[in-house]
Design an enzyme around this catalytic site. Sequence first.
Site, PDB file in Angstrom:
ATOM      1  CG  ASP A 103     -29.345 -16.781   0.766  1.00 48.49           C
ATOM      2  OD1 ASP A 103     -29.748 -16.083   1.406  1.00 48.49           O
ATOM      3  OD2 ASP A 103     -28.033 -17.089   0.643  1.00 48.49           O
ATOM      4  CD  GLU A 147     -26.328 -13.007   5.028  1.00 47.51           C
ATOM      5  OE1 GLU A 147     -25.585 -12.423   5.719  1.00 47.51           O
ATOM      6  OE2 GLU A 147     -26.647 -14.306   5.185  1.00 47.51           O
TER       7      GLU A 147
HETATM    8  N1  BES Z   1     -27.628 -13.896   9.985  1.00 46.70           N
HETATM    9  C1  BES Z   1     -26.375 -14.241   9.699  1.00 46.70           C
HETATM   10  C2  BES Z   1     -25.435 -13.330  10.656  1.00 46.70           C
HETATM   11  C3  BES Z   1     -25.719 -13.135  12.330  1.00 46.70           C
HETATM   12  C4  BES Z   1     -25.882 -14.221  12.904  1.00 46.70           C
HETATM   13  C5  BES Z   1     -25.800 -11.930  12.715  1.00 46.70           C
HETATM   14  C6  BES Z   1     -26.115 -14.169  14.134  1.00 46.70           C
HETATM   15  C7  BES Z   1     -25.745 -11.821  14.055  1.00 46.70           C
HETATM   16  C8  BES Z   1     -26.038 -12.957  14.820  1.00 46.70           C
HETATM   17  C9  BES Z   1     -26.034 -14.222   8.534  1.00 46.70           C
HETATM   18  O1  BES Z   1     -26.980 -14.810   7.788  1.00 46.70           O
HETATM   19  C10 BES Z   1     -24.712 -15.007   8.056  1.00 46.70           C
HETATM   20  O2  BES Z   1     -24.572 -16.113   8.708  1.00 46.70           O
HETATM   21  N2  BES Z   1     -23.813 -14.000   7.723  1.00 46.70           N
HETATM   22  C11 BES Z   1     -22.421 -14.696   7.361  1.00 46.70           C
HETATM   23  C12 BES Z   1     -21.678 -13.546   6.384  1.00 46.70           C
HETATM   24  C13 BES Z   1     -21.740 -13.833   4.939  1.00 46.70           C
HETATM   25  C14 BES Z   1     -20.911 -13.105   4.404  1.00 46.70           C
HETATM   26  C15 BES Z   1     -21.634 -15.195   4.586  1.00 46.70           C
HETATM   27  C16 BES Z   1     -21.578 -15.022   8.604  1.00 46.70           C
HETATM   28  O3  BES Z   1     -21.640 -14.134   9.540  1.00 46.70           O
HETATM   29  O4  BES Z   1     -21.013 -15.968   8.592  1.00 46.70           O
HETATM   30 MN    MN Z   2     -29.057 -14.601   8.415  1.00 47.86          MN
HETATM   31 MN    MN Z   3     -26.391 -17.004   7.835  1.00 52.71          MN
END
Ligand code: BES
Ligand code: MN
Ligand code: MN
Length: 454
Positions: A86, A150
């Site tokens: 997604d 995610e």
């Molecule tokens: N891939 C990201 C997280 C990420 C980005 C980790 C860059 C390390 C470096 C992931 O898809 C993401 O965006 N996660 C969300 C959390 C989720 C609970 C919505 C975030 O970090 O905001």
């Molecule tokens: Mn991600």
């Molecule tokens: Mn992300």
Amino acid sequence: MVKEYIEKNRARFLDELFQWLRIPSISADSSHKQDVRRAAEYLRHQLTAAGVDSVQIFETKGHPVVYGEKIIDTALPTVLVYGHYDVQPADPLELWDSPPFEPVVKDEKIYARGSCDDKGQVYMHVKAFEVMSKLDLLSCNIKFMVEGEEEVGSDNLGDFVKQNKGKLAADIILISDTALISLEHPSITTGLRGLSYMEVEVRGPNRDLHSGVYGGAVANPINTLCTMIASLHDTSGKVTIPGFYDKVIELTPDERHALNKAPFDLQHYKRDLDIGEIKGEENYTTLERTGIRPTLDVNGIWGGYTGEGAKTVLPSKATAKISMRLVPDQSSAEITALFTNHIESIAPPYVSVKVTAHHGGEPAVTATNSASFRAASMAFKDVFGKEPIPTRDGGSIPIVALFKKELGLDTVLMGFGFDSDAIHSPNEHYGVKNFMLGIETIVAFYGHFHKIKS
Ligand code: BES
Ligand code: MN
Ligand code: MN
């Protein structure tokens, strides 16, 4: 041989990825529900074509999970690859230089929503599998679990994991959904922050009022909300919620020194963002502020009149979305409770407030003395010619803590994006080189992991 195969098939690899990127699998937007499913089906098809067995789409209460596996010998180590298909919403659309779901290569970078986060990085694993399968290099059992929620908090993945512990049994989890420092300075992520995501609604008068007739005599909910939000930080940049730092693990001077040895170019950082100065918690470096310190940020705030021109109105309510990034050993549920109590306690009597919790997730630190971490280090050394630097990333992947808790498994965070790839922003991109080197590094990882484990 591996390099040759990847080079020879480069155009096809990119073409296949582009077909996937054209599907707007925006999990947050219910009008894209069918697109999310189409993205799952495309992945199922590609995994099957690459030689993965019995790839299936598993329904959840939300978007489906794609699962498939290749068990070559139960005596061999097993790696569970996790990722997400997604993507974030693409708006504001007018800020994209090319349409978000029409991928193009410009300056050796793939521009599209999801190119880096996370379709492009998941697809490296699909193609690494194809390479190993075609060149007869499979040396570990591999399981793929790729989810479609995610970006909206993985609400249903916890249930899926709990209900399928047997199926998901593995030696380690492998994830490519994080960042590299640079191609010259390869790195492995060893920590992720957790998250508490809140919404605060402040209500004043029972209707929007004429700001001349009532202004000055009735509290303005937007003014009040802003005052409350402003009080959540002190002048040294610390969060003022009582108890907020109680569980934060302070790093030792040695650990901090090691973390700050990672290359970081402040001038380049500021230039990339067009900011004159950086700002954060006093006495911590930028790498520390994003890597090992908790934060509080307003993600959105609205109320009153935001249309064209001017409308003199004293609004009846104001709302803000506020997120907190957490570090070990803070707990999302505890911080959510502290935040809620604090906001209720600072609400002045002339307004009423309602606090709602959205999704959360726990912070995670991964092992650096494990066989899997060593295998990943050797793989980077092989492909990039340099020992990777351990880094703490500021983003969140809540499932990492859940894997540890539910399956008892450690994760290796072998990401190949850059912080500057504009994930979640307009013009998200991913280097073609990152994509190609990523495939090579993943193949090398399996070779080393197999050798270390047997
Ligand atoms: N891939 C990201 C997280 C990420 C980005 C980790 C860059 C390390 C470096 C992931 O898809 C993401 O965006 N996660 C969300 C959390 C989720 C609970 C919505 C975030 O970090 O905001
Ligand atoms: Mn991600
Ligand atoms: Mn992300």
